[in-house]
Design a protein around this motif. Structure first.
Motif, PDB file in Angstrom:
ATOM      1  N   VAL A  27       0.847  -1.184   0.000  1.00 28.78           N
ATOM      2  CA  VAL A  27       0.000   0.000   0.000  1.00 28.78           C
ATOM      3  C   VAL A  27       0.891   1.245   0.000  1.00 28.78           C
ATOM      4  CG1 VAL A  27      -1.738   1.262   1.318  1.00 28.78           C
ATOM      5  CG2 VAL A  27      -1.787  -1.217   1.275  1.00 28.78           C
ATOM      6  N   ASN A  28       0.506   2.241  -0.788  1.00 25.78           N
ATOM      7  CA  ASN A  28       1.196   3.527  -0.773  1.00 25.78           C
ATOM      8  C   ASN A  28       0.499   4.404   0.262  1.00 25.78           C
ATOM      9  OD1 ASN A  28       2.452   5.952  -1.203  1.00 25.78           O
ATOM     10  ND2 ASN A  28       1.886   6.124  -3.353  1.00 25.78           N
ATOM     11  N   ARG A  29       1.127   4.629   1.408  1.00 25.72           N
ATOM     12  CA  ARG A  29       0.503   5.381   2.493  1.00 25.72           C
ATOM     13  C   ARG A  29       0.407   6.866   2.199  1.00 25.72           C
ATOM     14  NH1 ARG A  29       2.788   3.776   8.083  1.00 25.72           N
ATOM     15  NH2 ARG A  29       0.830   4.659   8.733  1.00 25.72           N
ATOM     16  N   ARG A  30       1.123   7.359   1.196  1.00 22.51           N
ATOM     17  CA  ARG A  30       1.082   8.781   0.853  1.00 22.51           C
ATOM     18  C   ARG A  30       0.016   9.096  -0.186  1.00 22.51           C
ATOM     19  NH1 ARG A  30       5.618  12.148   2.971  1.00 22.51           N
ATOM     20  NH2 ARG A  30       6.719  10.619   4.198  1.00 22.51           N
ATOM     21  N   GLU A  31      -0.660   8.088  -0.689  1.00 23.45           N
ATOM     22  CA  GLU A  31      -1.707   8.313  -1.681  1.00 23.45           C
ATOM     23  C   GLU A  31      -2.926   8.910  -0.985  1.00 23.45           C
ATOM     24  OE1 GLU A  31      -3.283   5.675  -5.305  1.00 23.45           O
ATOM     25  OE2 GLU A  31      -3.666   4.796  -3.345  1.00 23.45           O
ATOM     26  N   SER A  32      -3.456   9.966  -1.540  1.00 23.68           N
ATOM     27  CA  SER A  32      -4.619  10.604  -0.925  1.00 23.68           C
ATOM     28  C   SER A  32      -5.861   9.761  -1.155  1.00 23.68           C
ATOM     29  CB  SER A  32      -4.827  12.002  -1.520  1.00 23.68           C
ATOM     30  OG  SER A  32      -5.298  11.913  -2.847  1.00 23.68           O
ATOM     31  N   ALA A  33      -6.867   9.994  -0.344  1.00 22.79           N
ATOM     32  CA  ALA A  33      -8.138   9.285  -0.503  1.00 22.79           C
ATOM     33  C   ALA A  33      -8.742   9.593  -1.865  1.00 22.79           C
ATOM     34  CB  ALA A  33      -9.098   9.671   0.615  1.00 22.79           C
ATOM     35  N   ALA A  38      -9.976   7.845  -7.457  1.00 19.53           N
ATOM     36  CA  ALA A  38      -9.807   8.084  -8.893  1.00 19.53           C
ATOM     37  C   ALA A  38      -9.106   6.915  -9.569  1.00 19.53           C
ATOM     38  CB  ALA A  38      -9.036   9.372  -9.122  1.00 19.53           C
ATOM     39  N   SER A  39      -8.106   6.330  -8.916  1.00 22.71           N
ATOM     40  CA  SER A  39      -7.373   5.220  -9.529  1.00 22.71           C
ATOM     41  C   SER A  39      -8.246   3.983  -9.690  1.00 22.71           C
ATOM     42  CB  SER A  39      -6.131   4.890  -8.702  1.00 22.71           C
ATOM     43  OG  SER A  39      -6.492   4.307  -7.468  1.00 22.71           O
ATOM     44  N   ALA A 117      -8.083  17.639   4.409  1.00 25.25           N
ATOM     45  CA  ALA A 117      -7.442  17.049   5.591  1.00 25.25           C
ATOM     46  C   ALA A 117      -6.843  15.682   5.288  1.00 25.25           C
ATOM     47  CB  ALA A 117      -8.448  16.948   6.736  1.00 25.25           C
ATOM     48  N   GLY A 118      -7.197  15.084   4.152  1.00 24.87           N
ATOM     49  CA  GLY A 118      -6.620  13.814   3.751  1.00 24.87           C
ATOM     50  C   GLY A 118      -7.109  12.606   4.531  1.00 24.87           C
TER      51      GLY A 118
END
Length: 153
Positions: A27-33, A38-39, A117-118
Motif C-alpha cells: 500500500v502507498n501510504r502517501r496516496e490521498s483518498a 480516482a485510480s 485534511a486527507g
C-alpha cells in the motif's frame, strides 16, 4: 511521493492486524483518498480535478496550521507581473471559500475532511457519525458542486 508498506488484509480487502491467515498487500501510504478513489474509477476525472483544485487552493491559502518557521528567502523569478504572495493567498482563500460554499451544508464537511485534511473515507464517516459506505456518494455530490464552481466540464 511514495511510502510503500505491507499490510495484512482479509478476504474482503479490509485491513486486519496480526492475523496469521491474512494475505499481504503493498500500500502507498502517501496516496490521498481522492487519488485512491480516482485510480479505481470511483470518481470521474472532472470530480478528481475539482478536488485537486480545492486542495491546491487550501494549501495556497495556508489555511492549515503552520508547523515550522519559513527560513527560505523570497526569490523573485522575474517574468510577467503576478500577484504578490499576500494577494495570491487571499485569492486562493476566496476560491476555497467559494467552492466550500458551493458544495453547501452537509456536503462541505466530507469534502473538506477527505480532500483537504486527507482523511480516508471510513475515518470521515466515523468522525461525522455517518453510516458505513455513505461518504463516497456524498463526496461525489460535493465534488460535482465544486466542479461547477470551478467551471469544469
Amino acid at each position: 511521493m511514495r511510502e510503500l508498506v505491507e499490510q495484512a488484509v482479509d478476504g474482503q480487502g479490509r485491513r486486519v492486524k496480526g492475523r496469521a491467515t491474512a494475505r499481504s498487500v503493498t500500500v502507498n501510504r502517501r496516496e490521498s483518498a481522492l487519488a485512491w478513489l480516482a485510480s479505481r474509477g470511483l470518481v470521474s476525472a472532472r470530480q478528481e480535478e475539482a478536488g485537486e483544485r480545492l486542495r491546491a487552493d487550501y494549501e495556497r491559502a495556508a489555511i492549515g496550521a503552520s508547523v515550522t518557521m519559513r527560513w527560505s528567502p523570497r526569490v523573485d523569478g522575474g517574468g510577467a507581473p503576478t500577484l504578490d504572495p499576500t494577494e495570491s493567498q487571499l485569492a486562493a482563500k476566496r476560491r476555497f471559500d467559494g467552492a466550500i460554499h458551493a458544495a453547501g451544508p452537509g456536503l462541505s464537511d466530507v469534502l473538506w475532511r477527505v480532500v483537504c485534511a486527507g482523511e480516508p473515507l471510513a475515518e470521515a464517516e466515523r468522525g461525522l457519525g455517518w453510516p458505513t459506505r455513505s461518504a463516497r456518494l456524498v463526496l461525489a455530490f460535493a465534488l460535482d458542486r465544486a466542479a461547477d464552481h470551478y467551471g469544469l466540464r
